[in-house]
Design a protein around this motif. Structure first.
Motif, PDB file in Angstrom:
ATOM      1  N   MET A 186       0.821  -1.212   0.000  1.00 54.91           N
ATOM      2  CA  MET A 186       0.000   0.000   0.000  1.00 54.91           C
ATOM      3  C   MET A 186       0.852   1.258   0.000  1.00 54.91           C
ATOM      4  N   THR A 187       2.021   1.222   0.657  1.00 55.55           N
ATOM      5  CA  THR A 187       2.834   2.434   0.776  1.00 55.55           C
ATOM      6  C   THR A 187       3.402   2.865  -0.570  1.00 55.55           C
ATOM      7  N   ASP A 188       3.304   2.007  -1.605  1.00 51.59           N
ATOM      8  CA  ASP A 188       3.752   2.387  -2.939  1.00 51.59           C
ATOM      9  C   ASP A 188       2.623   3.023  -3.738  1.00 51.59           C
ATOM     10  N   ALA A 189       1.456   3.183  -3.123  1.00 52.00           N
ATOM     11  CA  ALA A 189       0.293   3.729  -3.823  1.00 52.00           C
ATOM     12  C   ALA A 189       0.568   5.162  -4.267  1.00 52.00           C
ATOM     13  N   LEU A 190      -0.024   5.531  -5.408  1.00 53.75           N
ATOM     14  CA  LEU A 190       0.121   6.885  -5.946  1.00 53.75           C
ATOM     15  C   LEU A 190      -1.049   7.743  -5.483  1.00 53.75           C
ATOM     16  N   ILE A 191      -0.740   8.860  -4.822  1.00 52.25           N
ATOM     17  CA  ILE A 191      -1.751   9.782  -4.311  1.00 52.25           C
ATOM     18  C   ILE A 191      -1.744  11.047  -5.178  1.00 52.25           C
ATOM     19  N   LEU A 192      -2.899  11.410  -5.698  1.00 50.30           N
ATOM     20  CA  LEU A 192      -3.057  12.667  -6.436  1.00 50.30           C
ATOM     21  C   LEU A 192      -3.700  13.690  -5.507  1.00 50.30           C
ATOM     22  N   ILE A 193      -2.997  14.801  -5.253  1.00 48.11           N
ATOM     23  CA  ILE A 193      -3.520  15.886  -4.417  1.00 48.11           C
ATOM     24  C   ILE A 193      -3.930  17.039  -5.324  1.00 48.11           C
ATOM     25  N   VAL A 194      -5.214  17.381  -5.299  1.00 45.85           N
ATOM     26  CA  VAL A 194      -5.720  18.502  -6.095  1.00 45.85           C
ATOM     27  C   VAL A 194      -6.099  19.608  -5.115  1.00 45.85           C
ATOM     28  N   GLU A 195      -5.232  20.595  -4.986  1.00 46.64           N
ATOM     29  CA  GLU A 195      -5.362  21.641  -3.960  1.00 46.64           C
ATOM     30  C   GLU A 195      -4.732  22.917  -4.496  1.00 46.64           C
ATOM     31  N   ASP A 196      -5.501  24.029  -4.459  1.00 42.00           N
ATOM     32  CA  ASP A 196      -4.987  25.278  -5.036  1.00 42.00           C
ATOM     33  C   ASP A 196      -4.189  26.118  -4.040  1.00 42.00           C
ATOM     34  N   GLU A 197      -4.228  25.775  -2.758  1.00 41.49           N
ATOM     35  CA  GLU A 197      -3.428  26.506  -1.775  1.00 41.49           C
ATOM     36  C   GLU A 197      -2.063  25.834  -1.645  1.00 41.49           C
ATOM     37  N   GLN A 257      -6.319  11.021 -15.627  1.00 45.41           N
ATOM     38  CA  GLN A 257      -6.448  10.267 -16.871  1.00 45.41           C
ATOM     39  C   GLN A 257      -5.134   9.600 -17.257  1.00 45.41           C
ATOM     40  N   ARG A 258      -4.037  10.316 -17.082  1.00 42.34           N
ATOM     41  CA  ARG A 258      -2.738   9.826 -17.555  1.00 42.34           C
ATOM     42  C   ARG A 258      -2.080   8.863 -16.565  1.00 42.34           C
ATOM     43  N   LEU A 259      -2.202   9.142 -15.258  1.00 39.58           N
ATOM     44  CA  LEU A 259      -1.429   8.409 -14.263  1.00 39.58           C
ATOM     45  C   LEU A 259      -2.226   7.346 -13.505  1.00 39.58           C
ATOM     46  N   ARG A 260      -3.559   7.419 -13.550  1.00 38.25           N
ATOM     47  CA  ARG A 260      -4.408   6.474 -12.841  1.00 38.25           C
ATOM     48  C   ARG A 260      -3.988   6.296 -11.382  1.00 38.25           C
ATOM     49  N   PRO A 261      -4.101   7.366 -10.563  1.00 38.69           N
ATOM     50  CA  PRO A 261      -3.671   7.270  -9.159  1.00 38.69           C
ATOM     51  C   PRO A 261      -4.533   6.281  -8.384  1.00 38.69           C
ATOM     52  N   ASP A 262      -3.992   5.839  -7.248  1.00 41.33           N
ATOM     53  CA  ASP A 262      -4.732   4.908  -6.399  1.00 41.33           C
ATOM     54  C   ASP A 262      -5.734   5.630  -5.510  1.00 41.33           C
ATOM     55  N   LEU A 263      -5.506   6.920  -5.242  1.00 42.45           N
ATOM     56  CA  LEU A 263      -6.419   7.703  -4.407  1.00 42.45           C
ATOM     57  C   LEU A 263      -6.239   9.179  -4.738  1.00 42.45           C
ATOM     58  N   VAL A 264      -7.334   9.946  -4.665  1.00 41.45           N
ATOM     59  CA  VAL A 264      -7.305  11.386  -4.913  1.00 41.45           C
ATOM     60  C   VAL A 264      -7.724  12.124  -3.652  1.00 41.45           C
ATOM     61  N   VAL A 265      -6.911  13.102  -3.238  1.00 40.30           N
ATOM     62  CA  VAL A 265      -7.281  14.032  -2.170  1.00 40.30           C
ATOM     63  C   VAL A 265      -7.691  15.315  -2.876  1.00 40.30           C
ATOM     64  N   LEU A 266      -8.977  15.673  -2.794  1.00 38.89           N
ATOM     65  CA  LEU A 266      -9.559  16.679  -3.678  1.00 38.89           C
ATOM     66  C   LEU A 266     -10.192  17.821  -2.893  1.00 38.89           C
ATOM     67  N   GLY A 302       5.903   7.023   2.728  1.00 32.80           N
ATOM     68  CA  GLY A 302       6.277   6.099   1.661  1.00 32.80           C
ATOM     69  C   GLY A 302       5.385   6.105   0.442  1.00 32.80           C
ATOM     70  N   PHE A 303       4.390   6.998   0.414  1.00 31.14           N
ATOM     71  CA  PHE A 303       3.509   7.078  -0.744  1.00 31.14           C
ATOM     72  C   PHE A 303       4.182   7.863  -1.877  1.00 31.14           C
ATOM     73  N   ARG A 304       3.818   7.547  -3.106  1.00 29.38           N
ATOM     74  CA  ARG A 304       4.183   8.389  -4.238  1.00 29.38           C
ATOM     75  C   ARG A 304       3.120   9.481  -4.364  1.00 29.38           C
ATOM     76  N   VAL A 305       3.519  10.688  -4.718  1.00 25.13           N
ATOM     77  CA  VAL A 305       2.590  11.819  -4.701  1.00 25.13           C
ATOM     78  C   VAL A 305       2.745  12.657  -5.967  1.00 25.13           C
ATOM     79  N   ILE A 306       1.622  13.098  -6.517  1.00 28.47           N
ATOM     80  CA  ILE A 306       1.596  14.074  -7.610  1.00 28.47           C
ATOM     81  C   ILE A 306       0.575  15.137  -7.227  1.00 28.47           C
ATOM     82  N   CYS A 307       0.865  16.401  -7.521  1.00 27.38           N
ATOM     83  CA  CYS A 307      -0.025  17.497  -7.127  1.00 27.38           C
ATOM     84  C   CYS A 307      -0.545  18.250  -8.345  1.00 27.38           C
TER      85      CYS A 307
END
Length: 232
Positions: free
Chosen positions: A1-12, A44-53, A27-32
């Motif tokens: 699970m710690t290798d899961a990709l997290i997408l954070i969509v946050e304007d601040e 669409q491109r990365l297919r994250p495992d979870l989105v923080v929106l 240990g998570f992978r992260v893209i913002c």
């Protein structure tokens, strides 16, 4: 699970950086992304495992982004907002959010909630995998692989080819007419039988190149079938 990709969509930026730091530390992978349009492109491109929106975003707000994600699949989403009104919470959950946190929040809590959602949804995702002999189709990730001697081989499919393969994988051994496949996999509605033939021909070619040329076969006078290998 710690290798899961997290997408954070946050304007601040400060909040995004704090969340990114805490997830990375665990240990998570992260893209913002700083706005909804960029967030959807990353999804669409990365297919994250979870989105923080975040709900309050420039352009498309979080509710619109959540609705778009749900049209694509079942990626788990945790909504974040500065508004604690029950109406906002109910709207997020009604559209399909998996959890909800209110600013100001403890970043440790957000990571803990993410872990809980991932434990639940990753188990469901494993159950949703479609397997036909050497073929594995992941409808949520839009990913299809074939077992090979050196490990899984990822098939490079167009969206329509993937929809056709996934639909047939749900009913292995069943013969599908061209009309069946048009109705289920080409929702634009203007497709012709020869269009289906073209997509299936390309799909069979790609399966063959990966070593599974006998998996998808034609059925005389009917259409096509995804065969169940003997012993499969």
């Amino acid at each position: 699970m710690t290798d899961a990709l997290i997408l954070i969509v946050e304007d601040e930026p400060e909040i995004a950086e704090i969340l990114e730091s805490y997830f990375a530390r665990e240990g998570f992978r992260v893209i913002c992304a700083r706005d909804g349009t960029t967030g959807l492109a990353h999804h669409q491109r990365l297919r994250p495992d979870l989105v923080v929106l975040d709900i309050k975003l420039p352009g498309q707000d979080g509710f619109e982004v959540l609705a778009a994600i749900r049209r694509r699949g079942e990626t788990p989403v945790i909504m974040v907002t500065a508004l604690a009104e029950d109406l906002d919470k109910l709207q997020a959950l009604r559209i399909g959010a998996d959890d909800y946190v209110v600013k100001p929040f403890n970043p440790h809590e957000v990571v803990a909630r993410a872990r809980a959602v991932l434990r639940r949804t990753m188990g469901q995702r494993r159950d949703s995998l479609l397997r036909v002999g050497p073929l594995t189709v992941d409808p949520d990730a839009y990913r299809a692989t074939l077992d090979g001697s050196a490990g899984p081989v990822v098939l490079d499919l167009t969206p329509t080819e993937f929809r056709i393969l996934a639909h047939m994988a749900r009913f292995p051994g069943r013969a599908f007419s061209r009309t069946d496949l048009v109705d289920a996999c080409l929702p634009e509605g203007s497709a012709l039988d020869r269009t289906v033939d073209s997509h299936v021909s390309n799909l069979r070619r790609k399966l063959g190149a990966a070593g599974a040329d006998s998996l998808l076969t034609g059925v005389r006078g009917i259409g096509y079938r995804l065969d169940v290998p003997h012993g499969g």
